[in-house]
Design an enzyme around this catalytic site. Structure first.
Site, PDB file in Angstrom:
ATOM      1  N   GLY A 102       0.820  -1.205   0.000  1.00  0.00           N
ATOM      2  CA  GLY A 102       0.000   0.000   0.000  1.00  0.00           C
ATOM      3  C   GLY A 102       0.848   1.245   0.000  1.00  0.00           C
ATOM      4  O   GLY A 102       2.078   1.190  -0.006  1.00  0.00           O
ATOM      5  N   GLU A 156      11.243  -6.722  -0.270  1.00  0.00           N
ATOM      6  CA  GLU A 156      10.806  -8.110  -0.442  1.00  0.00           C
ATOM      7  C   GLU A 156       9.299  -8.115  -0.574  1.00  0.00           C
ATOM      8  O   GLU A 156       8.617  -7.253  -0.019  1.00  0.00           O
ATOM      9  CB  GLU A 156      11.183  -8.980   0.764  1.00  0.00           C
TER      10      GLU A 156
END
Length: 133
Positions: free
Chosen positions: A35, A101
């Site tokens: 997000g 990641e």
């Protein structure tokens, strides 16, 4: 200074939740849902789709509003609208943008990760952990 409007994406699949390790800004190095900030003129749903694509390389469908949270510290005030999303396709996530990641995290591994403040409780409150069990 004013609060910033942000979005988060909650994706669950095969007893896993989609998470990214933040590469920059607040909570750098910690794990969170994909997000970020909503851009000027962008709808919340469009922001969710864009942010997931930028951070994980995955295409998603925004299914609906899940809940909201606020994150406030000395230098930031974020109002975050989180949405349920469905990942389209079976491609593995690939970290991009400010994520170092990106991966599907099994329920059993959530306690082993350094999650952003309040994320574990938030996922519990939404029933995400029940969906993974």
């Amino acid at each position: 200074m004013r609060p910033e409007v942000c979005v988060g994406a909650i994706a669950v699949r095969d007893r896993c939740v989609l998470l990214i390790r933040r590469g920059h800004g607040p909570a750098a190095g910690q794990w969170s849902v994909p997000g970020g900030r909503v851009e000027w003129g962008e709808t919340l749903a469009a922001a969710v789709v864009r942010e997931v694509s930028e951070e994980t390389g995955l295409e998603v469908l925004c299914e609906g509003f899940a809940d909201w949270v606020e994150r406030i510290d000395d230098q930031h005030h974020y109002v975050i609208a989180d949405f349920w999303v469905t990942v389209l396709g079976d491609d593995p996530p690939q970290a991009g943008d400010d994520a170092t990641e990106a991966r599907w995290v099994p329920l059993e591994e959530l306690d082993d990760l350094d999650l952003t403040a309040g994320l574990g409780e938030f996922l519990t409150r939404l029933g995400v952990l029940d969906r993974l069990a």
